[in-house]
Design a protein around this motif. Structure first.
Motif, PDB file in Angstrom:
ATOM      1  N   LEU A  59       0.830  -1.212   0.000  1.00  0.00           N
ATOM      2  CA  LEU A  59       0.000   0.000   0.000  1.00  0.00           C
ATOM      3  C   LEU A  59       0.863   1.261   0.000  1.00  0.00           C
ATOM      4  N   LYS A  60       1.934   1.235   0.757  1.00  0.00           N
ATOM      5  CA  LYS A  60       2.848   2.372   0.804  1.00  0.00           C
ATOM      6  C   LYS A  60       3.424   2.643  -0.585  1.00  0.00           C
ATOM      7  N   ALA A  61       3.824   1.585  -1.261  1.00  0.00           N
ATOM      8  CA  ALA A  61       4.381   1.728  -2.610  1.00  0.00           C
ATOM      9  C   ALA A  61       3.321   2.246  -3.584  1.00  0.00           C
ATOM     10  N   LEU A  62       2.102   1.692  -3.517  1.00  0.00           N
ATOM     11  CA  LEU A  62       1.029   2.135  -4.408  1.00  0.00           C
ATOM     12  C   LEU A  62       0.707   3.606  -4.197  1.00  0.00           C
ATOM     13  N   LYS A  63       0.640   4.016  -2.945  1.00  0.00           N
ATOM     14  CA  LYS A  63       0.304   5.408  -2.655  1.00  0.00           C
ATOM     15  C   LYS A  63       1.424   6.351  -3.093  1.00  0.00           C
ATOM     16  N   ALA A  64       2.655   5.866  -3.091  1.00  0.00           N
ATOM     17  CA  ALA A  64       3.764   6.691  -3.583  1.00  0.00           C
ATOM     18  C   ALA A  64       3.723   6.788  -5.108  1.00  0.00           C
ATOM     19  N   VAL A  65       3.485   5.668  -5.767  1.00  0.00           N
ATOM     20  CA  VAL A  65       3.447   5.652  -7.230  1.00  0.00           C
ATOM     21  C   VAL A  65       2.254   6.456  -7.750  1.00  0.00           C
ATOM     22  N   PHE A  66       1.112   6.328  -7.078  1.00  0.00           N
ATOM     23  CA  PHE A  66      -0.116   6.998  -7.528  1.00  0.00           C
ATOM     24  C   PHE A  66      -0.507   8.123  -6.573  1.00  0.00           C
ATOM     25  N   ALA A  67       0.473   8.927  -6.199  1.00  0.00           N
ATOM     26  CA  ALA A  67       0.236  10.018  -5.248  1.00  0.00           C
ATOM     27  C   ALA A  67      -0.806  11.020  -5.753  1.00  0.00           C
ATOM     28  N   GLY A  68      -0.886  11.209  -7.056  1.00  0.00           N
ATOM     29  CA  GLY A  68      -1.830  12.170  -7.623  1.00  0.00           C
ATOM     30  C   GLY A  68      -3.212  11.594  -7.899  1.00  0.00           C
ATOM     31  N   ALA A  69      -3.437  10.347  -7.512  1.00  0.00           N
ATOM     32  CA  ALA A  69      -4.723   9.701  -7.783  1.00  0.00           C
ATOM     33  C   ALA A  69      -5.824  10.294  -6.903  1.00  0.00           C
ATOM     34  N   LYS A  70      -7.048  10.169  -7.368  1.00  0.00           N
ATOM     35  CA  LYS A  70      -8.217  10.661  -6.625  1.00  0.00           C
ATOM     36  C   LYS A  70      -8.349   9.911  -5.301  1.00  0.00           C
ATOM     37  N   PRO A  71      -8.949  10.569  -4.297  1.00  0.00           N
ATOM     38  CA  PRO A  71      -9.148   9.909  -2.997  1.00  0.00           C
ATOM     39  C   PRO A  71      -9.908   8.583  -3.104  1.00  0.00           C
ATOM     40  N   MET A  72     -10.850   8.486  -4.038  1.00  0.00           N
ATOM     41  CA  MET A  72     -11.597   7.243  -4.183  1.00  0.00           C
ATOM     42  C   MET A  72     -10.690   6.117  -4.686  1.00  0.00           C
ATOM     43  N   THR A  73      -9.732   6.443  -5.529  1.00  0.00           N
ATOM     44  CA  THR A  73      -8.773   5.442  -6.005  1.00  0.00           C
ATOM     45  C   THR A  73      -7.889   5.004  -4.842  1.00  0.00           C
ATOM     46  N   GLN A  74      -7.450   5.962  -4.038  1.00  0.00           N
ATOM     47  CA  GLN A  74      -6.650   5.644  -2.857  1.00  0.00           C
ATOM     48  C   GLN A  74      -7.432   4.735  -1.899  1.00  0.00           C
ATOM     49  N   LYS A  75      -8.725   5.018  -1.759  1.00  0.00           N
ATOM     50  CA  LYS A  75      -9.577   4.206  -0.887  1.00  0.00           C
ATOM     51  C   LYS A  75      -9.710   2.786  -1.445  1.00  0.00           C
ATOM     52  N   LEU A  76      -9.770   2.644  -2.771  1.00  0.00           N
ATOM     53  CA  LEU A  76      -9.807   1.322  -3.377  1.00  0.00           C
ATOM     54  C   LEU A  76      -8.549   0.537  -2.997  1.00  0.00           C
ATOM     55  N   PHE A  77      -7.400   1.189  -3.042  1.00  0.00           N
ATOM     56  CA  PHE A  77      -6.158   0.530  -2.632  1.00  0.00           C
ATOM     57  C   PHE A  77      -6.301   0.006  -1.199  1.00  0.00           C
ATOM     58  N   ASP A  78      -6.829   0.869  -0.307  1.00  0.00           N
ATOM     59  CA  ASP A  78      -6.996   0.488   1.099  1.00  0.00           C
ATOM     60  C   ASP A  78      -7.924  -0.714   1.260  1.00  0.00           C
TER      61      ASP A  78
END
Length: 178
Positions: A59-78
């Motif tokens: 998750l840490k890596a995904l959030k770093a790679v996709f830092a500019g992604a929408k909050p809903m995309t970040q929530k999908l990762f979670d």
């Protein structure tokens, strides 16, 4: 439950939320970026599929790679991380894109072949699809050398397997029956 069905359910849930909050267009862009990044980066694919790496690190890596992604995309990762399904991310993104295109009135046919299709082959397939479905369809070609030859065509829920690998598999099942 099959991986594709699970991915479809996640994608459908995210699509429903995206439509409700009028963010479907923005999320579709995020999902395309996710697919592109996973396709282009062997390291990212290895990380997401590695059972030794813990979910928090993924998750840490995904959030770093996709830092500019929408909050809903970040929530999908979670959510995928919480449910130990982070390895489905590429398939979820693909299913989301298919749902988005369907919502936009576009049918997308996925043709998997052993080698890339020529322009003439694409044109021929598109004309046959129009005859069959009665709709304009766009075509996406994926290459899988393990098919040996032939193709697998998917449109919506329909699949037609005319690959050499598929025919060999069918023959194997028939021989086992006897």
């Amino acid at each position: 439950m099959s991986e594709t069905l699970a991915a479809y359910r996640y994608a459908k849930a995210v699509m429903d939320l995206a439509v409700e909050s009028k963010q479907a267009d923005a999320l579709e862009k995020d999902m395309r970026q996710v697919r592109e990044a996973i396709a282009e980066s062997e390291d990212l694919r290895d990380l997401l599929g590695n059972p030794v790496v813990n979910t928090a690190e993924k998750l840490k890596a995904l959030k770093a790679v996709f830092a500019g992604a929408k909050p809903m995309t970040q929530k999908l990762f979670d959510v995928l991380g919480e449910n130990k399904r982070i390895g489905l991310l590429d398939t979820v993104a693909h299913q989301f894109i298919l749902l988005y295109e369907k919502m936009q009135g576009q049918d997308v046919a996925l043709v998997t072949t052993a080698v890339p299709l020529s322009a003439a082959q694409e044109k021929s397939i598109l004309s046959q699809l129009k005859k069959i479905t009665g709709k304009e369809t766009s075509l996406k070609n994926e290459v899988d050398p393990e098919l040996i030859g032939g193709f697998v065509l998917r449109v919506g829920d329909l699949e037609y397997n005319a690959s050499v690998a598929g025919k060999l598999d069918h023959l194997k099942r028939e021989l086992i029956k006897r």
